[in-house]
Design a protein around this motif. Structure first.
Motif, PDB file in Angstrom:
ATOM      1  N   LEU A   1       0.831  -1.209   0.000  1.00  0.00           N
ATOM      2  CA  LEU A   1       0.000   0.000   0.000  1.00  0.00           C
ATOM      3  C   LEU A   1       0.864   1.256   0.000  1.00  0.00           C
ATOM      4  CD1 LEU A   1      -2.759   1.402   0.278  1.00  0.00           C
ATOM      5  CD2 LEU A   1      -2.595   1.099   2.744  1.00  0.00           C
TER       6      LEU A   1
ATOM      7  N   SER B   1       0.767   4.037  -2.915  1.00  0.00           N
ATOM      8  CA  SER B   1       0.365   5.406  -2.536  1.00  0.00           C
ATOM      9  C   SER B   1       1.419   6.427  -2.953  1.00  0.00           C
ATOM     10  CB  SER B   1       0.167   5.520  -1.025  1.00  0.00           C
ATOM     11  OG  SER B   1      -0.844   4.668  -0.584  1.00  0.00           O
TER      12      SER B   1
ATOM     13  N   ASN C   1       1.744   2.047   6.244  1.00  0.00           N
ATOM     14  CA  ASN C   1       0.887   3.119   5.736  1.00  0.00           C
ATOM     15  C   ASN C   1       1.717   4.385   5.519  1.00  0.00           C
ATOM     16  OD1 ASN C   1      -1.640   4.147   4.980  1.00  0.00           O
ATOM     17  ND2 ASN C   1      -2.622   3.095   6.691  1.00  0.00           N
TER      18      ASN C   1
ATOM     19  N   SER D   1      -6.356   0.114  -0.468  1.00  0.00           N
ATOM     20  CA  SER D   1      -6.547   0.847   0.794  1.00  0.00           C
ATOM     21  C   SER D   1      -7.731   0.296   1.585  1.00  0.00           C
ATOM     22  CB  SER D   1      -6.800   2.335   0.534  1.00  0.00           C
ATOM     23  OG  SER D   1      -5.717   2.924  -0.108  1.00  0.00           O
TER      24      SER D   1
ATOM     25  N   ASP E   1      -6.981  -3.076   3.076  1.00  0.00           N
ATOM     26  CA  ASP E   1      -6.073  -2.814   4.192  1.00  0.00           C
ATOM     27  C   ASP E   1      -6.835  -2.288   5.411  1.00  0.00           C
ATOM     28  OD1 ASP E   1      -3.084  -2.304   4.843  1.00  0.00           O
ATOM     29  OD2 ASP E   1      -4.110  -0.474   5.443  1.00  0.00           O
ATOM     30  N   HIS E   2      -7.691  -1.313   5.182  1.00  0.00           N
ATOM     31  CA  HIS E   2      -8.521  -0.733   6.242  1.00  0.00           C
ATOM     32  C   HIS E   2      -9.333  -1.849   6.913  1.00  0.00           C
ATOM     33  CE1 HIS E   2     -12.239   2.091   7.086  1.00  0.00           C
ATOM     34  NE2 HIS E   2     -11.663   1.710   8.197  1.00  0.00           N
TER      35      HIS E   2
ATOM     36  N   TYR F   1     -10.278   7.413   1.969  1.00  0.00           N
ATOM     37  CA  TYR F   1      -9.755   7.310   3.341  1.00  0.00           C
ATOM     38  C   TYR F   1     -10.838   6.730   4.242  1.00  0.00           C
ATOM     39  CZ  TYR F   1     -11.781  12.068   3.458  1.00  0.00           C
ATOM     40  OH  TYR F   1     -12.601  13.161   3.319  1.00  0.00           O
TER      41      TYR F   1
END
Lengths: 196, 196
Positions: free
Chosen positions: A15, A19, A54, B19, B22-23, B56
């Motif tokens: 990730l 990113s 992250n 993301s 992952d979250h 996010y």
């Protein structure tokens, strides 16, 4: 810091790389800025290994003619980190990243800022233009105090072993994603969309 | 909103999916929360197609016994979006995501919040447990006003075609990453790290 704190290994998770490449492509295409900079989040494990799981972009500017003139928005960093903590309390600031292929003269100064957030900031240089599959596009460093010939204490970067590695669920995610992307034929994109 | 605003296609970029997975993995492994929710950022193009390029996580809680009781931290959303705008002024809030495989009764209520940020919020359900490579793990929706049998206006979700697609630099990044991950033999991780 002493060399005693130097982590044996830095593990960079997928990730983070995706990113950073994304951050780079979006910023560089729209500005004259030569590189992008951001914060790295993760955890130091009991064996000293640092998992970087992250990241987020930071507002950063520097004078291309005089690299002693630069600005990193540390209030932004602190605000974003506080927000991030509400989602994941286990991830701490472990250091920072810059795109590029080698050190810049001001990197050791920028690195100083991160001592405010962690005892041993890790600096990762990510070469977004490096596409050799046999060589990882990242290099990790930490800073150490050294005695100069004139007897002064100066800070220098020392290299730390690093690797790109995913936890199992991340790996499945990335593999699946690659299959999906390869399946998408841009020529027939709308046709495929209709089928859904 | 009228159906006139319904976008013809939603394109979800790889960074968003990675993301979200992952979250999900980080939150679900540490809490009893059944799903995770977050904001989707991107751009509506001239042809109405929506590119979802970023996301996010948002603080979100719901009562598993009564889904009318839920809390989404919209102040957090607004603060994080303001910070994000400093990095990338082109990405706007285009909607929100939830992990899962189908609608929850409170989704149409949560969706209402996002009308504050965009005229046609997109809701994307991401099935993080769906590993069939022939089927995309995402479904996109927007809400429309409909007249119920009793003559009242009610909001319902309508499906929008969606696809996972990368800009060329992202695609190169994901392909390279997969090669790197496959190259890493966890058994010889420290040996590999020494070689660097």
């Amino acid at each position: 810091m002493s060399n005693m704190n130097k982590p044996p290994l830095v593990i960079i998770h997928p990730l983070v790389l995706i990113s950073v490449v994304d951050h780079y492509n979006r910023i560089i295409s729209k500005t004259q800025q030569p590189r992008v900079v951001g914060a790295l989040l993760g955890e130091r494990k009991a064996d000293g290994v640092i998992d970087i799981t992250n990241s987020y972009a930071l507002p950063f500017e520097e004078d291309p003619k005089d690299q002693n003139i630069w600005y990193l928005d540390h209030i932004y960093n602190e605000t974003l980190f506080e927000l991030h903590r509400k989602i994941n309390i286990n991830e701490k600031i472990v250091g920072w990243y810059s795109t590029g292929s080698r050190f810049k003269p001001n990197d050791i100064q920028i690195n100083q800022i991160f001592y405010k957030y962690t005892t041993t900031p890790i600096f990762v240089i990510i070469d977004v233009h490096q596409f050799d599959p046999l060589s990882l596009p990242t290099e990790a460093y930490t800073s150490v105090d050294e005695i100069s010939k004139s007897g002064e204490i100066v800070q220098n970067f020392v290299h730390i072993p690093s690797t790109v590695q995913a936890f199992e669920p991340e790996e499945i995610g990335v593999e699946q994603l690659l299959r999906e992307i390869n399946n998408v034929d841009t020529q027939s994109l709308s046709a495929k969309a209709e089928q859904k």
